[in-house]
Scaffold this motif. Sequence first.
Motif, PDB file in Angstrom:
ATOM      1  N   PHE A 147     -21.343 -19.829 -46.284  1.00 36.64           N
ATOM      2  CA  PHE A 147     -20.250 -19.801 -46.954  1.00 36.64           C
ATOM      3  C   PHE A 147     -19.210 -19.495 -46.243  1.00 36.64           C
ATOM      4  CE2 PHE A 147     -23.262 -19.236 -50.702  1.00 36.64           C
ATOM      5  CZ  PHE A 147     -22.816 -20.311 -51.336  1.00 36.64           C
ATOM      6  N   VAL A 171     -20.353 -14.443 -52.743  1.00 38.46           N
ATOM      7  CA  VAL A 171     -21.042 -15.712 -53.459  1.00 38.46           C
ATOM      8  C   VAL A 171     -22.581 -15.709 -52.752  1.00 38.46           C
ATOM      9  CG1 VAL A 171     -20.830 -18.223 -53.292  1.00 38.46           C
ATOM     10  CG2 VAL A 171     -18.886 -16.819 -53.412  1.00 38.46           C
ATOM     11  N   LYS A 212     -24.762 -13.312 -54.910  1.00 35.59           N
ATOM     12  CA  LYS A 212     -24.918 -13.831 -56.128  1.00 35.59           C
ATOM     13  C   LYS A 212     -25.689 -14.958 -56.437  1.00 35.59           C
ATOM     14  CE  LYS A 212     -20.849 -11.480 -57.736  1.00 35.59           C
ATOM     15  NZ  LYS A 212     -19.326 -12.024 -58.051  1.00 35.59           N
ATOM     16  N   THR A 213     -25.548 -15.778 -55.239  1.00 35.06           N
ATOM     17  CA  THR A 213     -26.471 -17.051 -55.169  1.00 35.06           C
ATOM     18  C   THR A 213     -27.865 -16.895 -54.907  1.00 35.06           C
ATOM     19  OG1 THR A 213     -24.569 -18.452 -54.389  1.00 35.06           O
ATOM     20  CG2 THR A 213     -26.832 -19.443 -53.949  1.00 35.06           C
ATOM     21  N   GLN A 236     -29.706 -15.231 -58.076  1.00 34.56           N
ATOM     22  CA  GLN A 236     -30.391 -15.927 -58.942  1.00 34.56           C
ATOM     23  C   GLN A 236     -31.694 -16.411 -59.073  1.00 34.56           C
ATOM     24  OE1 GLN A 236     -27.481 -19.198 -58.270  1.00 34.56           O
ATOM     25  NE2 GLN A 236     -26.903 -19.275 -60.615  1.00 34.56           N
ATOM     26  N   ARG A 242     -33.239 -22.095 -50.698  1.00 36.28           N
ATOM     27  CA  ARG A 242     -31.863 -22.286 -51.360  1.00 36.28           C
ATOM     28  C   ARG A 242     -30.989 -22.169 -49.988  1.00 36.28           C
ATOM     29  NH1 ARG A 242     -30.011 -21.364 -56.640  1.00 36.28           N
ATOM     30  NH2 ARG A 242     -32.027 -22.225 -56.841  1.00 36.28           N
ATOM     31  N   PHE A 262     -28.302 -25.509 -48.998  1.00 38.53           N
ATOM     32  CA  PHE A 262     -26.938 -25.363 -48.862  1.00 38.53           C
ATOM     33  C   PHE A 262     -26.729 -26.017 -47.164  1.00 38.53           C
ATOM     34  CE2 PHE A 262     -26.358 -23.118 -52.818  1.00 38.53           C
ATOM     35  CZ  PHE A 262     -25.256 -23.342 -53.042  1.00 38.53           C
ATOM     36  N   ARG A 281     -23.916 -12.087 -65.996  1.00 43.18           N
ATOM     37  CA  ARG A 281     -23.200 -13.130 -66.512  1.00 43.18           C
ATOM     38  C   ARG A 281     -23.949 -13.740 -67.950  1.00 43.18           C
ATOM     39  NH1 ARG A 281     -23.717 -14.791 -61.260  1.00 43.18           N
ATOM     40  NH2 ARG A 281     -25.811 -15.711 -61.769  1.00 43.18           N
ATOM     41  N   LEU A 319     -29.326 -26.978 -54.790  1.00 40.58           N
ATOM     42  CA  LEU A 319     -28.108 -25.729 -54.906  1.00 40.58           C
ATOM     43  C   LEU A 319     -28.478 -24.920 -56.004  1.00 40.58           C
ATOM     44  CD1 LEU A 319     -24.994 -27.869 -54.158  1.00 40.58           C
ATOM     45  CD2 LEU A 319     -26.700 -27.190 -52.364  1.00 40.58           C
ATOM     46  N   SER A 320     -29.069 -25.408 -56.955  1.00 33.45           N
ATOM     47  CA  SER A 320     -29.394 -24.589 -58.079  1.00 33.45           C
ATOM     48  C   SER A 320     -30.433 -25.295 -58.954  1.00 33.45           C
ATOM     49  CB  SER A 320     -28.042 -24.542 -58.836  1.00 33.45           C
ATOM     50  OG  SER A 320     -28.374 -23.769 -60.101  1.00 33.45           O
ATOM     51  N   GLU A 375     -28.926 -23.124 -64.456  1.00 36.44           N
ATOM     52  CA  GLU A 375     -28.311 -22.447 -63.739  1.00 36.44           C
ATOM     53  C   GLU A 375     -27.041 -22.825 -62.888  1.00 36.44           C
ATOM     54  OE1 GLU A 375     -30.697 -20.027 -61.365  1.00 36.44           O
ATOM     55  OE2 GLU A 375     -31.711 -19.043 -63.412  1.00 36.44           O
ATOM     56  N   ASP A 406     -23.964 -21.139 -63.972  1.00 34.89           N
ATOM     57  CA  ASP A 406     -23.955 -19.901 -63.404  1.00 34.89           C
ATOM     58  C   ASP A 406     -23.240 -20.070 -61.747  1.00 34.89           C
ATOM     59  OD1 ASP A 406     -26.072 -19.508 -65.081  1.00 34.89           O
ATOM     60  OD2 ASP A 406     -25.558 -17.563 -64.478  1.00 34.89           O
ATOM     61  N   GLY A 407     -23.811 -21.308 -61.145  1.00 34.43           N
ATOM     62  CA  GLY A 407     -23.307 -21.325 -59.734  1.00 34.43           C
ATOM     63  C   GLY A 407     -21.911 -21.660 -59.702  1.00 34.43           C
ATOM     64  N   ILE A 433     -20.076 -18.521 -59.841  1.00 33.81           N
ATOM     65  CA  ILE A 433     -19.986 -17.863 -58.658  1.00 33.81           C
ATOM     66  C   ILE A 433     -19.303 -18.409 -57.658  1.00 33.81           C
ATOM     67  CG2 ILE A 433     -21.605 -17.232 -56.776  1.00 33.81           C
ATOM     68  CD1 ILE A 433     -24.011 -17.338 -58.772  1.00 33.81           C
ATOM     69  N   GLY A 434     -18.824 -19.635 -57.929  1.00 34.89           N
ATOM     70  CA  GLY A 434     -18.220 -20.396 -56.610  1.00 34.89           C
ATOM     71  C   GLY A 434     -19.358 -20.849 -55.638  1.00 34.89           C
ATOM     72  N   ALA A 435     -20.438 -21.078 -55.842  1.00 34.41           N
ATOM     73  CA  ALA A 435     -21.359 -21.365 -54.946  1.00 34.41           C
ATOM     74  C   ALA A 435     -21.192 -22.920 -54.595  1.00 34.41           C
ATOM     75  CB  ALA A 435     -22.823 -21.292 -55.471  1.00 34.41           C
ATOM     76  N   PHE A 436     -20.764 -23.762 -55.778  1.00 33.10           N
ATOM     77  CA  PHE A 436     -20.748 -25.117 -55.398  1.00 33.10           C
ATOM     78  C   PHE A 436     -19.549 -25.518 -56.379  1.00 33.10           C
ATOM     79  CE2 PHE A 436     -24.631 -24.427 -57.489  1.00 33.10           C
ATOM     80  CZ  PHE A 436     -24.467 -24.588 -58.729  1.00 33.10           C
TER      81      PHE A 436
END
Lengths: 468, 210, 315
Positions: A42, A59, A62-63, A66, A316, A320, B128, C42-43, C47, C50-51, C54-57
């Motif tokens: 990131f 980020v 938080k990723t 999950q 994960r 990415f 969330r 990615l997820s 979710e 949620d991603g 968060i701004g993950a994608f």
Amino acid sequence: MELTSIEIGLWVTGGMLVLVVLGMRVAFAAAMAGLVGLIWIFWSKKGYDPEDFGWALGVAVKTAGQVPHGKVASQALSLIPTFILIGYLAYYAGLTRALFEAAKRWIAWVPGGLAVSTVFATAGFAAVSGASVATAAVFARIAIPEMLKIGYDKRFAAGVVAAGGTLASLIPPSAILVIYAIIVEQDVGKLLLAGFIPGVFSAIVYGLLIVGMALVIKGFGPPVGGFTWRQRFASLPPALPIVAVVVIIIFFVYNPFGGDAWGTPTEGGAIGAFIVFLMAIWRGMRLPELMDALVETAKLSIMIFTIIWGVLIYVRFLGFADLPSAFADWISSLHYPPLLILVCILLAYAVLGMFMDAIGMLLLTLPVVYPAVMALNGGEAVTAADSAFGMNGTMCAIWFGILVVKMAEFCLITPPIGLNCFVVAGVRPELSVQDVFRGVTPFFVADAVTIALLVAFPWIVLWLPSLA
Amino acid sequence: MAGTASVLEDGSLLSRLDRTLLKLEWSMAFVSGLGAFALMLLAVWSVGGRNLFNEPLRGYVDWIQAAMPVIAIFGISYVQRQGGHIRMDILVGALGGRALWLAEFLTTLLVLVLMVLLVWGTWAHFDRSFDIAKPNWSRDSSIDIGLPIWPAKLVVPVAFSVISLRLLLQLWGFGRAFVLGLDRPVAVPLVQSAAEQAAAEADHMQGHDT
Amino acid sequence: TEWNVSVWGKRRAFTEHIHKLAELVEEKTGGEFTMNISYGGLSKNTENLDGISIGAFEMAQFCAGYHPDKNRAITVLELPFLGVSNLDEEVAVSHAVYAHPAVAEEMAQWNAKMLMTSPMPQYNIVGTGEPRDEVAEFDGMRVRATGGLGKAFTAVGGVPTSVTSSEAYQAMESGVVDTVAFAQHAHLSFGTINQADWWTANLNPGTVNCPVVVNIDAYEALSDAEREALDSSVDEAIAYYLENYGKLLKQWDEVLEEKGVEKVMISDEELAKFRDVGGAPIRDAWIEEMSAQGIPAQELYDLVNTTLDEARATN
Ligand code: NA
Ligand code: NA
């Protein structure tokens, strides 16, 4: 310096191995590597601007945050605690002891008798237990003391149990086969059927190995004879409930009379556990024992799930970093014979398995490796005649599944991270992990032979599922 | 691993804290075990209802998904206390004395950093899905029967907070062992099992006798 | 600019508009703006919002019925028996609802902005054994159906059982579910059609709504040219999707024949019975429940109907 995401992937992977070698718990090393990798990816998107580090950290955290809930809250993975519970309940129901006793009276007269009996008792128990580690844990409590009593080397006795435990993942039911089936979207029932013959086959190879060792090595555990036929037959009824549980589980996977199966393998496992639970109560299990069984189930389950979510944080990150697609492209660009590539993949599993447990390894690799193997054979829809391995897509998926699971089981007994050996050492305070690894070494050879035969003669795997 | 608690105890404050926390951790692990038991009963109910009364359990999958985090994560600190999470101990096993305690201290510190970050991340995941202003406080619900998901998500940061406390105690234990140069510190999992220690000690005593 | 896009499963008719969009955007910006589409890397599918939050994608697809509490307002589009009869109408009503301020506001809580829909035809059911062509036969039927569809089947005594789409085949084979409600492409890609003895051709109980969203910050960070390229490509991407899905629907009858699946027509009388119980009462309950939570439910429902009328008038 501008690194590509693949280079970041390699650095992070190297860092994870260093942490593992330094003695960090494997689950946490994987999660740590994944988290650091995510931060890195990131942050690199923002050109490593110091002002953006806080954003990248948030980020990434938080990723990663999950993953533990998201991945663990899964119906498919609910098999794992159920199959572990069945193992402990069967112990308190006296089923493991009954099986061991029956195996002892019927086959302990051969050279290396008690060890051979242990192997076949674990194979029988594998028909109700779906988790290797639970099988190893309960037999460590029963079989090892008996072998020690008649003079077996303690390391070898521990090795027999650790290796015998792995049979539970081939002989149905099997949590790991179901997980494989779900990851690759293949028919669970056929995969479970396919595991049966290779499982029994592995047991026979183990048995032959022990008999051979007993004939060659002086002072090896003596045969145990002198049981009358009356005593032999008397040993059968206490072990019979196993058969009832086996039959029920079979009906949940595959109805032999045509017609629908009664439910899913997940449900079959739970019903099996319930029957064993009732049996344990009937045999006088008390509340403290039930509580003990539950806490032991929790410990083993949590240990396995911690590895699962830890590895999945790392996976994960790989997603990415886009490593899986890079790997698939690389494999399909290779110009070597498909069988050679397959063998190399299996060898890579052996290496990877040194650092990882079975389920973590499958979760990590299958999304990448499975499509590559299917492509090697000629694609999902290929016919046997046009394929590289002489089998259609479905059969290739089943065959590869059994090979991979056998590899994964092999890794359960290889150092330095061999889960079964840790479990056996944990149950028996007189044994260190190193002792168990030393004792289990001969079984590497047996497993290597088994895997080679399964690769060379795929019909050993495919005959039974092709009938269904 | 399962069964061996190679953690020594004495009357010190550290050891008393260790045992206090252990009680909490054991209870949480027991709840995890109860969850596995409940999963079994749930399947019996579901299959029985479906096949015997044509009345399947509504939301079976939703309930399983709600139970799994409890089973798989809630008792994580108990496993850490018992030294049950697997690791490769070939290198640390070869170390002794201060070098060992330093290595243990450093890896434990890294794990603490990780778990504190994950408390943050998993709390955000819970947060969330949680909205005090909405019915059932829910901003995320399950697929069949619309169960709120926030309770199952909350399990994770709670469990991770407890293991963070445990890691703090272990840091204290390893740090103390390093500073004081201890042989057998309390409140930390030892590479050698307690039984091995006892056996080693017995050998030692015999050596003196003869 | 490079965007990461999170979808799930395999590439299929359901994701073709996203690939088309990526292609168009790259073309229009001369390779300046690219999209990297990831299937599950990615997820997890439940979710994706949620991603985005968060701004993950930067972009993702999700389905409303997977988690109604995350997206209460658009669940209007999953109400049973809305009367949408083809994909064009589905696009029209979806985009009208997406443009409603209540939807935009709810999505903004996830830092998300609606981009386009993934229109799907009516979710008809496949089943094994004797065809169920009467409403009474839905009593006790275990059906894989989510969201409003699940509620409709519940109203006539069915039991929604949501195995994941990838487990649907196995669930049918093992009798965990008796029937599976999917769009045609999913019956094909998840293999439920291979297990089926029959398919309801005209039950048409409703469908599932699966929007594609973008992260608001990422959207605003685009250059004007990039944003223009993205916005202007939506209609073309949807048109491509519709064309592609149309081909699939044309082949559907051949597929049924080839697999020996019986096409079950349900009588108007039986359909009316189903609609009486599974339609209006569920809609009324939905409006009441959502209104109580401060969502302009009646307005959203009316918007669907006026849009449908308009769409029919222009065709
Ligand atoms: Na088994
Ligand atoms: Na290993």
